[in-house]
Design a protein around this motif. Structure first.
Motif, mmCIF file in Angstrom:
data_model
loop_
_atom_site.group_PDB
_atom_site.id
_atom_site.type_symbol
_atom_site.label_atom_id
_atom_site.label_comp_id
_atom_site.label_asym_id
_atom_site.label_seq_id
_atom_site.Cartn_x
_atom_site.Cartn_y
_atom_site.Cartn_z
ATOM 1 N N VAL A 272 0.849 -1.198 0.000
ATOM 2 C CA VAL A 272 0.000 0.000 0.000
ATOM 3 C C VAL A 272 0.881 1.244 0.000
ATOM 4 N N ASP A 273 1.896 1.227 -0.842
ATOM 5 C CA ASP A 273 2.878 2.302 -0.830
ATOM 6 C C ASP A 273 2.441 3.545 -1.609
ATOM 7 N N SER A 274 1.538 3.417 -2.549
ATOM 8 C CA SER A 274 1.229 4.581 -3.364
ATOM 9 C C SER A 274 -0.164 4.481 -3.964
ATOM 10 N N VAL A 275 -0.593 5.594 -4.525
ATOM 11 C CA VAL A 275 -1.853 5.659 -5.248
ATOM 12 C C VAL A 275 -1.541 6.172 -6.648
ATOM 13 N N LYS A 276 -1.940 5.455 -7.658
ATOM 14 C CA LYS A 276 -1.649 5.797 -9.049
ATOM 15 C C LYS A 276 -2.810 6.556 -9.655
ATOM 16 N N VAL A 277 -2.491 7.608 -10.454
ATOM 17 C CA VAL A 277 -3.525 8.394 -11.114
ATOM 18 C C VAL A 277 -3.282 8.362 -12.620
ATOM 19 N N ASP A 278 -4.301 7.985 -13.384
ATOM 20 C CA ASP A 278 -4.262 8.026 -14.842
ATOM 21 C C ASP A 278 -5.219 9.097 -15.324
ATOM 22 N N ALA A 279 -4.745 9.976 -16.208
ATOM 23 C CA ALA A 279 -5.572 11.058 -16.751
ATOM 24 C C ALA A 279 -6.024 10.703 -18.157
ATOM 25 N N MET A 280 -7.280 11.019 -18.468
ATOM 26 C CA MET A 280 -7.843 10.737 -19.785
ATOM 27 C C MET A 280 -8.565 11.982 -20.292
ATOM 28 N N TYR A 287 -0.340 18.888 -17.456
ATOM 29 C CA TYR A 287 -0.366 19.102 -16.018
ATOM 30 C C TYR A 287 -0.222 17.758 -15.309
ATOM 31 N N ASN A 288 0.167 17.837 -14.045
ATOM 32 C CA ASN A 288 0.432 16.640 -13.259
ATOM 33 C C ASN A 288 -0.726 16.360 -12.315
ATOM 34 N N ALA A 289 -0.959 15.081 -12.061
ATOM 35 C CA ALA A 289 -2.031 14.667 -11.154
ATOM 36 C C ALA A 289 -1.458 13.680 -10.146
ATOM 37 N N SER A 290 -1.774 13.893 -8.882
ATOM 38 C CA SER A 290 -1.352 12.979 -7.824
ATOM 39 C C SER A 290 -2.487 12.848 -6.818
ATOM 40 N N ALA A 291 -2.515 11.736 -6.109
ATOM 41 C CA ALA A 291 -3.588 11.485 -5.143
ATOM 42 C C ALA A 291 -2.984 11.038 -3.823
ATOM 43 N N SER A 292 -3.685 11.316 -2.746
ATOM 44 C CA SER A 292 -3.247 10.904 -1.423
ATOM 45 C C SER A 292 -4.469 10.740 -0.533
ATOM 46 N N SER A 346 -11.354 17.364 -3.287
ATOM 47 C CA SER A 346 -11.643 16.415 -2.210
ATOM 48 C C SER A 346 -12.558 15.314 -2.717
ATOM 49 N N ILE A 347 -12.260 14.089 -2.290
ATOM 50 C CA ILE A 347 -13.020 12.919 -2.712
ATOM 51 C C ILE A 347 -13.354 12.112 -1.466
ATOM 52 N N GLN A 348 -14.627 11.901 -1.230
ATOM 53 C CA GLN A 348 -15.041 11.113 -0.077
ATOM 54 C C GLN A 348 -14.613 9.653 -0.262
ATOM 55 N N PRO A 349 -14.285 8.929 0.827
ATOM 56 C CA PRO A 349 -14.454 9.346 2.211
ATOM 57 C C PRO A 349 -13.305 10.180 2.771
ATOM 58 N N GLY A 350 -12.093 10.075 2.200
ATOM 59 C CA GLY A 350 -10.989 10.836 2.779
ATOM 60 C C GLY A 350 -9.829 11.017 1.829
ATOM 61 N N GLY A 351 -10.097 11.017 0.528
ATOM 62 C CA GLY A 351 -9.036 11.139 -0.453
ATOM 63 C C GLY A 351 -8.939 12.536 -1.033
ATOM 64 N N VAL A 352 -7.798 12.819 -1.612
ATOM 65 C CA VAL A 352 -7.545 14.124 -2.221
ATOM 66 C C VAL A 352 -6.843 13.913 -3.560
ATOM 67 N N LEU A 353 -7.328 14.595 -4.595
ATOM 68 C CA LEU A 353 -6.692 14.611 -5.907
ATOM 69 C C LEU A 353 -6.095 15.994 -6.108
ATOM 70 N N THR A 354 -4.781 16.061 -6.335
ATOM 71 C CA THR A 354 -4.097 17.334 -6.532
ATOM 72 C C THR A 354 -3.671 17.457 -7.991
ATOM 73 N N LEU A 355 -4.124 18.516 -8.649
ATOM 74 C CA LEU A 355 -3.773 18.803 -10.035
ATOM 75 C C LEU A 355 -2.837 19.997 -10.049
ATOM 76 N N ILE A 371 -8.214 7.035 -10.363
ATOM 77 C CA ILE A 371 -7.328 6.840 -9.216
ATOM 78 C C ILE A 371 -7.334 5.364 -8.854
ATOM 79 N N ARG A 372 -6.163 4.753 -8.924
ATOM 80 C CA ARG A 372 -6.026 3.336 -8.592
ATOM 81 C C ARG A 372 -5.260 3.207 -7.279
ATOM 82 N N ALA A 373 -5.986 2.851 -6.231
ATOM 83 C CA ALA A 373 -5.378 2.737 -4.904
ATOM 84 C C ALA A 373 -4.976 1.297 -4.648
ATOM 85 N N ARG A 374 -3.724 1.108 -4.271
ATOM 86 C CA ARG A 374 -3.301 -0.226 -3.881
ATOM 87 C C ARG A 374 -3.897 -0.577 -2.525
ATOM 88 N N THR A 375 -4.194 -1.831 -2.361
ATOM 89 C CA THR A 375 -4.738 -2.272 -1.081
ATOM 90 C C THR A 375 -4.157 -3.627 -0.723
#
Length: 554
Positions: A272-280, A287-292, A346-355, A371-375
């Motif tokens: 669960v080291d990272s969250v991957k973001v793909d833009a379409m 621009y860059n996109a990251s999630a946390s 802001s994305i419920q329940p507790g995620g954030v997408l930063t552009l 947003i593809r979150a590892r689990t």
């Protein structure tokens, strides 16, 4: 006047008898089940309450089953970690012996035999299963969490920081490698490049007692391959680097670059080291996109809903979905000040997408971000509002090395995406923060497999200084393991409390159900006795009256 026929009498008697019998049978059934309400017609309102209570009881029973399952997983993990702690304690005892100056090379080699056994036992513990499921591999429960591999330690900090590598092949002993200048022109401690045709290697598989010179360095396609035919191993560096030259007449001179090829373990499970973001969509490359933050296991989708292109310092309208696009939460807005170069959604329940804008760029309508979150966590519900994690991420406890599937490396100008079918995998060490290092680190670390691997390498090669360095790491690794054990114990205590609460709730629900459904036994027995008397009376009176017929008066 109404004529009462024999048929009417018979019909009335049969009806009365059947009614009495039916009442008696109904009471008999209730006396057997001791239930007041058996069918909806007995008490329609009560039956509704009964069904509600039964649903609650069934859910409580399921929660209790989950608690029992969780106890099994966590109990197995608890005992496994305690066994691992015992192994680390023994490893510390052996390391303290090997660190003393009175021991000979043969003594340290003898210690290495037991350390290798401890390493193998630790791999076995890290692959522990419960009911056939691996408890340290995340959701990959059908396979082992770790496998034994060869890895590398170096005393060259520059090589460690500026290159990546992989080790191929296997060896039952540590392979010690040194670099030499085949022409003898380079001074000891000075550097030569891996692609220098005059750079050579020598290696030893017996702790430095004897050295082999049949090795070679092949540099092609941006990679440097170190071949050690007699050892069964080779090292591939991802790019060109400088190494320090060793004394060709003194293998114990440490001014040159040394490599220790030794055992480690590769983590095969989820992380669960990272969250991957793909833009379409249009313009996504500018621009860059990251999630946390926290995202559901299925990730999330975000869509820009503005009707026209919008700058990063303007109000951004967006929607998001956490069920794969089946439903969308609309009407969301991100606000920014006039100088903003990024937008935080802001994305419920507790995620954030930063552009992040690369300078004056805009977001186009309809642009989507996946947003593809590892689990890796396996959670079980133990109440309506509480869940407990029953597994642990193996690399966060035992360490080892791990291949990050999202890391991209540069290989001689070519892009290598790790895990792709046409790229050789390059693995990384787990650091204390759960991140990655570009090469092996023999310094202080809580990475258990790396500590044990280095300790074996240093005892086999009679490196007293290296053994002494590992003593500090053993303390850190042991403390880390005990903290992980405490975490498991805390969850076990939660289960004990949860089970007590569930028992109380279940008892309360059963009492409420009993108040509605169960019969009053004394009242039921009285009614049953009365119905028996009524039924017997009907039978007797009927038999007496039905004997009267016309022939009795002739």
């Amino acid at each position: 006047m109404i004529r009462v026929s024999q048929n009417m009498l018979f019909s009335r008697y049969v009806t009365n008898m059947n009614t009495s019998l039916s009442d008696l049978l109904d009471l008999n059934i209730k006396s057997q089940t001791q239930k007041r309400v058996i069918r909806p017609s007995d008490d329609p309102t009560g039956m509704t309450r009964i069904l509600d209570h039964r649903d609650v009881i069934r859910s409580l029973e399921q929660y209790k089953e989950n608690v029992d399952t969780a106890k099994g997983w966590l109990g197995r993990s608890d005992s496994t970690m305690l066994q691992a702690s015992t192994l680390l304690t023994r490893a510390k005892e052996l390391a303290e012996q090997a660190a003393t100056g009175t021991l000979t090379a043969d003594n340290r080699e003898e210690i290495s035999y037991e350390l290798r056994s401890i390493f193998d036992q630790m791999v076995g513990l890290a692959n522990t299963k419960f009911e056939g499921k691996s408890i340290y591999a995340g959701h990959k429960t059908d396979s082992n969490a770790f496998e034994k591999v060869m890895w590398m330690t170096t005393n060259d900090a520059d090589l460690n920081a500026n290159n990546t590598f992989r080790v191929e092949g296997t060896s039952n002993t540590t392979v010690l490698v040194q670099f030499i200048d085949t022409t003898g022109a380079t001074a000891v401690g000075d550097t030569m490049a891996l692609n220098d045709p005059n750079l050579g290697i020598r290696y030893s598989t017996d702790g430095g007692d004897t050295w082999q010179t049949d090795g070679a360095i092949n540099f092609a396609g941006g990679e440097a391959r170190l071949l050690m035919p007699s050892s069964g191993t080779s090292v591939v560096f991802n790019q060109n680097s400088n190494v320090r030259i060793n004394d060709s007449n003194n293998a114990n001179d440490s001014r040159g670059t040394w490599l220790w090829l030794r055992n480690s373990a590769r983590y095969l499970g989820d992380d669960v080291d990272s969250v991957k973001v793909d833009a379409m969509g249009n313009g996504t490359s500018v621009y860059n996109a990251s999630a946390s933050g926290a995202f559901p296991s299925g990730g999330a989708m975000v869509r820009i809903d503005n009707t026209s292109a919008v700058a990063f310092d303007e109000e951004i309208e967006y929607s998001f979905s956490i069920d794969g696009g089946l439903t969308w939460k609309t009407g969301n807005r991100a606000y920014a000040d006039a100088t903003a170069s990024n937008a935080v959604l802001s994305i419920q329940p507790g995620g954030v997408l930063t552009l992040t804008s690369n300078g004056g760029n805009t977001l186009q309508p309809g642009t989507q971000f996946v947003i593809r979150a590892r689990t890796a966590a396996i959670n079980l519900d133990i109440s309506e509002t509480e869940r407990v994690q029953v597994n642990d991420i193996g690399k966060e406890i035992f360490g080892g090395i791990f291949q990050d599937p999202d890391v991209v490396l540069s290989n001689g100008g070519n892009t290598v995406i790790l895990g792709s079918s046409n790229a050789s995998p390059v693995f990384y060490n787990s650091t204390d923060q759960g991140g990655m290092l570009l090469a092996s680190n023999s310094g202080t670390t809580k990475n258990i497999f790396e500590v044990l691997g280095n300790l074996i390498a240093f005892t086999e090669t009679n490196n007293q200084t290296g053994v002494q360095q590992m003593l500090a790491s053993l303390e850190v690794a042991h403390e880390h393991l005990m903290n992980a054990t405490a975490s498991v114990g805390g969850r076990e205590n939660r289960l004990t409390v949860a089970n007590t609460i569930l028992d109380g709730l279940e008892l309360n629900e059963k009492e409420l159900l009993s108040n509605v459904e169960d019969a009053d036994i004394s009242e039921l027995m009285t009614d049953l006795a009365q119905k028996k008397i009524v039924y017997e009376s009907v039978l007797r009176s009927t038999s007496m009256i039905m004997q009267l017929n016309l022939s009795k008066f002739i």
